[in-house]
Design a protein around this motif. Sequence first.
Motif, short mmCIF file in Angstrom:
data_model
loop_
_atom_site.label_atom_id
_atom_site.label_comp_id
_atom_site.label_asym_id
_atom_site.label_seq_id
_atom_site.Cartn_x
_atom_site.Cartn_y
_atom_site.Cartn_z
N UNK A 28 36.44 106.67 32.19
CA UNK A 28 36.30 108.01 31.99
C UNK A 28 36.43 108.52 30.60
N UNK A 29 35.33 109.29 30.44
CA UNK A 29 35.22 110.22 29.10
C UNK A 29 36.17 111.55 29.26
N UNK A 30 37.05 111.68 28.45
CA UNK A 30 37.94 112.80 28.57
C UNK A 30 38.17 113.55 27.22
N UNK A 31 37.71 114.84 27.34
CA UNK A 31 37.76 115.58 25.87
C UNK A 31 38.57 116.99 26.24
N UNK A 32 39.77 117.11 25.36
CA UNK A 32 40.38 118.27 25.56
C UNK A 32 40.04 119.27 24.44
N UNK A 33 40.15 120.51 24.96
CA UNK A 33 39.71 121.61 23.86
C UNK A 33 40.61 122.66 24.15
N UNK A 34 40.76 123.62 22.95
CA UNK A 34 41.59 124.69 22.93
C UNK A 34 41.11 125.60 21.73
N UNK A 35 41.82 126.68 21.73
CA UNK A 35 41.25 127.93 20.70
C UNK A 35 41.76 127.31 19.38
N UNK A 103 51.99 121.28 26.49
CA UNK A 103 51.98 121.16 24.94
C UNK A 103 50.98 121.98 24.49
N UNK A 104 49.81 122.74 25.29
CA UNK A 104 48.62 123.40 24.70
C UNK A 104 48.56 124.60 25.59
N UNK A 105 48.55 125.65 24.97
CA UNK A 105 48.29 126.98 25.64
C UNK A 105 46.64 127.01 26.16
N UNK A 106 46.39 127.46 27.50
CA UNK A 106 45.26 127.39 28.10
C UNK A 106 44.17 126.23 27.73
N UNK A 107 44.82 125.06 28.07
CA UNK A 107 43.80 124.06 27.46
C UNK A 107 42.55 123.76 28.35
N UNK A 108 41.53 123.35 27.77
CA UNK A 108 40.27 122.98 28.55
C UNK A 108 40.08 121.48 28.35
N UNK A 109 39.69 121.07 29.71
CA UNK A 109 39.35 119.58 29.90
C UNK A 109 38.13 119.45 30.40
N UNK A 110 37.56 118.31 29.87
CA UNK A 110 36.29 117.95 30.36
C UNK A 110 36.32 116.54 30.72
N UNK A 111 36.15 116.04 31.95
CA UNK A 111 36.09 114.34 32.43
C UNK A 111 34.53 114.41 32.73
N UNK A 112 33.96 113.18 32.44
CA UNK A 112 32.73 112.62 32.91
C UNK A 112 32.98 111.23 33.26
#
Length: 231
Positions: A28-35, A103-112
């Motif tokens: 799995x490719x996992x990318x975490x994003x945030x402001x 740990x992160x406020x309103x995290x974004x997660x993308x999994x492929x």
Amino acid sequence: MAYFQPDSSQINTLYEQYVPKIQPSDILTIVVTAADPKVTAPFNPMSTMISGSITQQTDMALRPTYTVDEKGNIVLPMLGEVHVAGMTRTQAIQKLRLDLSKYIKDPGVNINFNNFRISVLGEVARPGSFIMPTERVTVLEALGMAGDLTIRGVRQNVMLIREIDGQKTMHRLDLTQQNTLNSPYYYLVQNDVIYVEPNKSQINNSKLGANTNVIISIAGLIITVISVLTR
């Protein structure tokens, strides 16, 4: 060759019923994003390798990947072991967002899926294995990538080999019947294998070709012996 000849069946295939589930050995490719990108650095360990001039293709190659172990877990920085086997991609995203919110406020997660591979063998124009860009793949799309069935392929008895939790199962699909569009195997999952068997004419031709070589060899030997004895 006519596919999906109309009959009285109603087409009611819903992809949501057959969404592929994450399995052990998946990558799995996992990318975490945030402001604030800085707070995601521990969860994107490869991000430090990405420069401003890097191409999009290289960026995809450098994104962090995680292999699902035999227990169905992945190990993420700070979160430790996270069980994802048996989940759809959407369910895994929701779970990671919930875990990361500590740990992160309103995290974004993308999994492929990084290894969503389908193999097509037998009587098709271009047999082989194909890495799919998305997990929403149908039997028709896989056959299309393989160049469609040849004229010698049996369309009424296409075999689908599927492995779930280490168990292999075989299923037959009749591509000439409209009702096949309702099959639970119309949508594919990772590592599915499609096999198109040859028709009887092709099988007989193959046997004839092998037997012909033997007959010619024997006939040549007999003619040689006769010519030697009659000199």
